[in-house]
Enzyme design. Sequence first.
Site, PDB file in Angstrom:
ATOM      1  N   GLY A  64       0.763  -1.244   0.000  1.00 42.46           N
ATOM      2  CA  GLY A  64       0.000   0.000   0.000  1.00 42.46           C
ATOM      3  C   GLY A  64       0.786   1.281   0.000  1.00 42.46           C
ATOM      4  O   GLY A  64       0.218   2.347  -0.257  1.00 42.46           O
ATOM      5  N   ARG A 101      -4.293   3.049 -15.901  1.00 45.21           N
ATOM      6  CA  ARG A 101      -4.505   3.803 -14.666  1.00 45.21           C
ATOM      7  C   ARG A 101      -5.189   5.162 -14.873  1.00 45.21           C
ATOM      8  O   ARG A 101      -6.111   5.503 -14.125  1.00 45.21           O
ATOM      9  CB  ARG A 101      -3.196   3.967 -13.892  1.00 45.21           C
ATOM     10  CG  ARG A 101      -2.576   2.630 -13.458  1.00 45.21           C
ATOM     11  CD  ARG A 101      -1.391   2.821 -12.514  1.00 45.21           C
ATOM     12  NE  ARG A 101      -1.805   3.335 -11.240  1.00 45.21           N
ATOM     13  CZ  ARG A 101      -1.668   4.596 -10.848  1.00 45.21           C
ATOM     14  NH1 ARG A 101      -1.063   5.473 -11.624  1.00 45.21           N
ATOM     15  NH2 ARG A 101      -2.113   4.984  -9.682  1.00 45.21           N
ATOM     16  N   TYR A 133      -8.552   5.281 -12.849  1.00 44.89           N
ATOM     17  CA  TYR A 133      -8.541   6.009 -11.576  1.00 44.89           C
ATOM     18  C   TYR A 133      -8.293   7.497 -11.755  1.00 44.89           C
ATOM     19  O   TYR A 133      -7.899   8.170 -10.786  1.00 44.89           O
ATOM     20  CB  TYR A 133      -7.410   5.530 -10.660  1.00 44.89           C
ATOM     21  CG  TYR A 133      -7.183   4.058 -10.536  1.00 44.89           C
ATOM     22  CD1 TYR A 133      -8.199   3.211 -10.073  1.00 44.89           C
ATOM     23  CD2 TYR A 133      -5.950   3.498 -10.833  1.00 44.89           C
ATOM     24  CE1 TYR A 133      -7.967   1.866  -9.927  1.00 44.89           C
ATOM     25  CE2 TYR A 133      -5.710   2.144 -10.683  1.00 44.89           C
ATOM     26  CZ  TYR A 133      -6.729   1.325 -10.238  1.00 44.89           C
ATOM     27  OH  TYR A 133      -6.499  -0.012 -10.077  1.00 44.89           O
ATOM     28  N   CYS A 161     -10.929   3.953 -29.035  1.00 44.13           N
ATOM     29  CA  CYS A 161     -12.235   4.602 -29.231  1.00 44.13           C
ATOM     30  C   CYS A 161     -12.973   4.768 -27.908  1.00 44.13           C
ATOM     31  O   CYS A 161     -14.038   4.171 -27.693  1.00 44.13           O
ATOM     32  CB  CYS A 161     -13.088   3.788 -30.188  1.00 44.13           C
ATOM     33  SG  CYS A 161     -12.347   3.689 -31.796  1.00 44.13           S
TER      34      CYS A 161
END
Length: 413
Positions: free
Chosen positions: A239, A313, A317, A343
């Site tokens: 993490g 990513r 996010y 697309c």
Amino acid sequence: MSAFAYADARFACDRLPLGDIATAVGTPCHVYSAPTIRERYRALDRALGTTPHALHYALKANSTLAVVRLLRTLGAAIDANSGGEVDVALKAGFSPGEIIFTGVGKTPAELERAVGLGLKAINAESPGELARIDAIARRLGTRARVALRVNPDIDAQSHPHISTGLKRNKFGVPLDDAFDVCVDAAGHRGLHLVGVHAHVGSQIMSIDPLARAASTLAALARRLRAAGVPLDHLDVGGGLGISYDGRPAPDVGDYASALVEATREAGVSLILEPGRWLVAPAGALLSTVVDVKGRPGGRRFVVLDAGMTDLLRPALYSAFHRIVPLERDGRPDVACDVVGPVCESSDTFGVDRELPDPRPGDLVAILDTGAYGAVMASNYNRRAIAPEVLVDAGQWQVIRRRQTIDDLLVFES
Ligand SMILES: Cc1ncc(COP(=O)(O)O)c(C=O)c1O
């Protein structure tokens, strides 16, 4: 210092000009710095000092065989998140006793194989999963080493899609139930309860939630020991975040000290499952500008040959990655939206970025793509998976070749 930096006007990885690699291998292409991975692994390992510990590299961050083998030479062990990742770890030379198997939805076949292999631990997600593991182990005449994944209800203050430690997240057993579930598991003939585990999220930019999760596990371990259920380890997950935008990120020494401090009293060894922190800054994605077009308001679209199929990513996010030109030739900066060819409007790498007046044919690097980059690639739009290159000792080699259309069609009739 970052491995990725300008050497004179040319952007380089460990002083090898990336333009040369892009020309030889083609773009899009992922490049990794082996010295960076070594340096980061050793820094984290050193920071934990004499505290008994093991670093179980989270394969999900980057499971390309050469990268995994490199981590093995450094003394890493493995955190695998699927049967496929267990197989990759074995292929890379790890023994079952070096592999921890995590994952929220392990299939009966995956559990059967994990128990049969005798992995170091299966991080169990629920009482139901513990019962399934127990039944398999008794049928196979063995005892499976298990750890209970606890959901400590701690807010990692990261992106909601990569926060995993809150009550509303699907992961683990609620903290309030964990003690009873552990005591129950310890009484099953097919189970050997070796630890407790928590992973509260990824790209965590404050040490506090990570330390709180660790001390929650330590308190649980002390309670269990007092109840006659001693554990071997606390698995505090991964993490730790990195700086994607150049602003300060948590210090690895402070992180390690906080974990050691939080778990000292538990008197058991510490397991970490770092992924991103070890490999993200070791990677860059090289790409070529294929088109530049004006857009209302004066900005321009810079269209790359890399897309969300190579680096998901930003689309997934809204993640920020720096984008830099591979050659600096004094052109003035202009405002650009840097996009991919797929697309989907979410196929955007950066909005309102400054790049030196881009032209078709220019090469760029998207930075910090060593984790959750190539592993999340897809063939959407029938796009071939990009090759990967490892730079080490002043040389580079292709560690995964570019997919071809024949590779893509091989499973189809
Ligand atoms: C159980 C588990 N361990 C370790 C990790 C690695 O996390 P990170 O890459 O943020 O270190 C993850 C990723 O989300 C995970 O789910």
